[in-house]
Design an enzyme around this catalytic site. Structure first.
Site, PDB file in Angstrom:
ATOM      1  N   ASP A   1     -20.105 -22.223  58.899  1.00 46.88           N
ATOM      2  CA  ASP A   1     -19.077 -22.755  59.835  1.00 46.88           C
ATOM      3  C   ASP A   1     -17.979 -22.982  58.971  1.00 46.88           C
ATOM      4  O   ASP A   1     -17.417 -23.837  58.650  1.00 46.88           O
ATOM      5  CB  ASP A   1     -19.734 -24.089  60.052  1.00 46.88           C
ATOM      6  CG  ASP A   1     -18.895 -25.039  60.995  1.00 46.88           C
ATOM      7  OD1 ASP A   1     -18.206 -24.281  61.803  1.00 46.88           O
ATOM      8  OD2 ASP A   1     -18.856 -26.180  61.114  1.00 46.88           O
TER       9      ASP A   1
ATOM     10  N   HIS B   1     -14.065 -19.891  64.428  1.00 47.02           N
ATOM     11  CA  HIS B   1     -12.783 -18.809  64.269  1.00 47.02           C
ATOM     12  C   HIS B   1     -12.326 -18.568  65.510  1.00 47.02           C
ATOM     13  O   HIS B   1     -12.446 -17.646  66.675  1.00 47.02           O
ATOM     14  CB  HIS B   1     -13.559 -17.298  63.928  1.00 47.02           C
ATOM     15  CG  HIS B   1     -12.298 -16.493  63.357  1.00 47.02           C
ATOM     16  ND1 HIS B   1     -11.842 -16.589  62.094  1.00 47.02           N
ATOM     17  CD2 HIS B   1     -11.512 -15.531  64.028  1.00 47.02           C
ATOM     18  CE1 HIS B   1     -10.968 -15.808  61.893  1.00 47.02           C
ATOM     19  NE2 HIS B   1     -10.582 -15.076  63.156  1.00 47.02           N
TER      20      HIS B   1
END
Ligand code: 9MR
Length: 599
Positions: free
Chosen positions: A565, A523
């Site tokens: 992920d 992110h």
């Protein structure tokens, strides 16, 4: 697999890019699972696989693998070059890890095997696993993890010369920053807050994380950790270059990189000594590159914690940079003055909590207990001035030692005092600090021995940013090693490094660009919007924790398994400067110690 044909196994491993490359980020991992780099991929949990560091081992470190609960009781290590078994050991009894219930592991520990080479871990019932032990195992990883700070610089273009594929335009020049009305708190000075004709210049600094905010509190511990990396390993950093625009200017690259942030931080102080809590847009940025974020910027709020973290870092910086060159002598004096006035302001405003205004959505870094910040700032000010009044303050505010984090900083002052080059502390006081630190390190060693995964990680460590809890514990253990020379502390510290690099039940290396199955979708706004399929390398993602505050999909609700992920998962897969800094510190510490043992 044919156990006798060792060379072909190794060749197969190499050709498939399954092992050995410290910077490989192949889309196929060694478990045969596709890492979907374009879409969202969900973590798979270890069940029938061996998990160990996916990056080459340092000779002088803990080396272990998590092995599924199979009938096998023994393991062997085979040397490729010699074509024979060079190590045999017993697997531990299978055990469930309290933070990863539902999974039982055996552990293959081959830490005492410490000669460099290409090797294979062999256990009946699972595929052979090739790995390497090498003197310079962590060099590239260290340089990339430090370089990731450069990639997170605000107010500058990243050219191809320094950024390669991740070159990008300058964002957030921060030359016209507005005063949010909340900056009035604790000061009568900003009378014309929010007025368009009074603007602040506060350029430079590092973006905090995936977002483009700059936060004093989090910059505090991140900058401290990098400064400590320099202070504790000056020889390692003296000539270490990471190809940044300042490389070769006479100052170590690490200090050049840190000063980018200090030059922003120094602007976050008002005339009365108070310190703005953060500099951000009012709302989160979108999935966009820095230069595309055109939202108005504000300094927002003031707080006791921001003032004290600022005081601590500025005092520490004055000490480190003052010794470097005449150019920095003036800066160093200025920073010490700023540190002192921030500390004085905090004493007069000792309980000013940051309260998020209704119109602000950026990160909060809120805290309502400041004694640990006071003790840290007092420790750094003592070391910078030698004024014993600060030791009196330190003693008054000292809190129980905790795992360092942006919110709990009691350990930071203790570490600084214990590692000062000149120790002019009262002997009984020094011994008390030493005992505090060693007692905590001993608890971590006991946790390591107790844990099924050979990791000093317990439920309380699986917070947002759990990987930084792991590496901050490692830093504490390294201080215990420095104080006692007892190699057990270092071994346990290095187990936390191999944890983030793959010896964990998620199957991932938590550092982008390193390992066979690294996090691919962090992110991190820039990595997700730059059109480059691979994320910027050397970034540590937050890591597993089961708060699941983002409402994304997770493969498990167990603390050590709740990791995804995915871009969506900002609660486990974001990156942040205070998480990368302990990665840099620990890599420097392990490399420097390895080098020292070879001399
Ligand atoms: O690291 C912070 C974590 O301890 C908090 O629980 C979380 C929610 O408040 O925020 C984390 O910090 C984020 C910050 O607020 C904004 N930039 C990204 C940071 C990492 O996620």
């Amino acid at each position: 697999m044919n156990h006798t044909n060792i060379r072909s196994i190794f060749t197969f491993a190499l050709s498939s890019q399954l092992v050995l490359s410290a910077c490989g980020s192949s889309s196929t991992n060694n478990f045969g699972v596709e890492s979907n780099i374009d879409g969202e991929s969900v973590a798979t949990i270890i069940s029938d696989r061996v998990a160990m560091s996916q990056v080459v081992f340092l000779p002088d470190s803990e080396k272990a693998a998590l092995v599924p609960d199979l009938p096998a009781t023994q393991f062997q290590i085979v040397s490729i070059a010699e074509g024979k078994v060079v190590y045999e050991g017993a697997l531990t009894d299978s055990k469930e890890w309290q933070v990863a219930k539902g999974e039982s592991y055996k552990v293959a520990d081959f830490s005492t095997l410490n000669s460099a080479g290409d090797l294979i871990l062999r256990i009946d019932g699972v595929e052979d696993k090739a790995f390497q032990i090498k003197q310079n195992a962590y060099d590239k990883l260290h340089d990339a993890s430090l370089k990731s700070f450069y990639f997170n610089r605000a107010s500058t273009e990243i050219t191809e010369e320094y950024g390669g594929a991740w070159a990008r335009a300058a964002g957030h020049l921060d030359e016209k920053v507005n005063y949010h009305v909340s900056t009035l708190k604790g000061s009568a000075k900003e009378g014309s807050s929010n007025s368009k004709d009074v603007l602040l210049i506060a350029s430079k600094g590092w973006y905090d994380a995936g977002d483009y905010g700059k936060y004093v509190v989090n910059s505090g511990i991140a900058t401290y950790t990098l400064l400590a990396a320099f202070q504790h390993h000056p020889n390692f950093y003296q000539n270490r270059k990471i190809n940044i625009p300042e490389s070769g200017n006479g100052l170590p690259d690490l200090l050049d990189e840190i000063s980018w942030n200090l030059e922003w931080l120094e602007k976050m102080q008002a005339d009365d000594g108070s310190v703005y809590h953060k500099l951000t847009t009012l709302k989160w940025p979108g999935k966009e590159m820095p230069h595309q974020d055109k939202r108005a910027l504000y300094v927002i709020g003031k707080s006791t914690s921001a003032a004290l973290d600022f005081a601590a870092v500025m005092a520490m910086a004055s000490r480190v940079y003052g010794k470097q060159s005449d150019t920095y002598l003036t800066k160093s004096q200025q920073w010490l003055k700023q540190a002192t006035s921030a500390y004085q302001w905090a004493k007069a405003n000792s309980d000013l909590r940051y309260v998020q205004p209704d119109d602000v959505k950026s990160g909060e870094y809120g805290d309502d207990f400041f004694h640990d910040e006071f003790s840290w700032a007092a420790a750094e000010l003592f070391l910078a001035t030698n004024d014993t009044q600060f030791i009196t303050d330190f003693t008054q505010y000292q809190q129980p030692f905790t795992v360092p984090s942006w919110q709990h900083v009691s350990a930071l002052g203790v570490i600084s005092l214990l590692s000062a080059e000149i120790n002019n502390l009262d002997e009984a006081f020094y011994q008390q600090l030493r005992k505090t630190l060693l007692d905590n390190a001993d608890v971590y060693v006991a946790q390591y021995k107790e844990s099924a995964s050979r990791l000093p990680m317990v439920a309380d460590d699986f917070v947002w940013g759990s990987n930084s809890a792991a590496l901050n514990k490692a830093i504490v253990l390294m201080q215990a090693y420095r104080l006692t020379d007892n190699a057990e502390y270092k071994a346990v510290a290095s187990s936390l490094m191999t944890y983030v690099l793959g010896k964990n039940p998620t199957g991932y290396s938590f550092v982008t660009g390193f390992g066979q199955k690294p996090a691919m979708l962090p992110h991190h706004q820039a990595s997700q919007s730059d059109g480059v399929s691979k994320p910027i390398p050397g970034m540590l993602v937050g890591g597993p924790q089961n708060g699941q505050q983002d409402g994304c999909d997770y493969p498990s609700d167990e603390p050590a398994l709740s990791y995804a992920d995915t871009w969506c998962s900002y609660s486990t897969n974001e990156v942040a400067i205070n998480w990368n800094a302990p990665l840099v510190y620990m890599l420097a510490a392990l490399i420097a110690d390895q080098k020292a043992s070879e001399e």
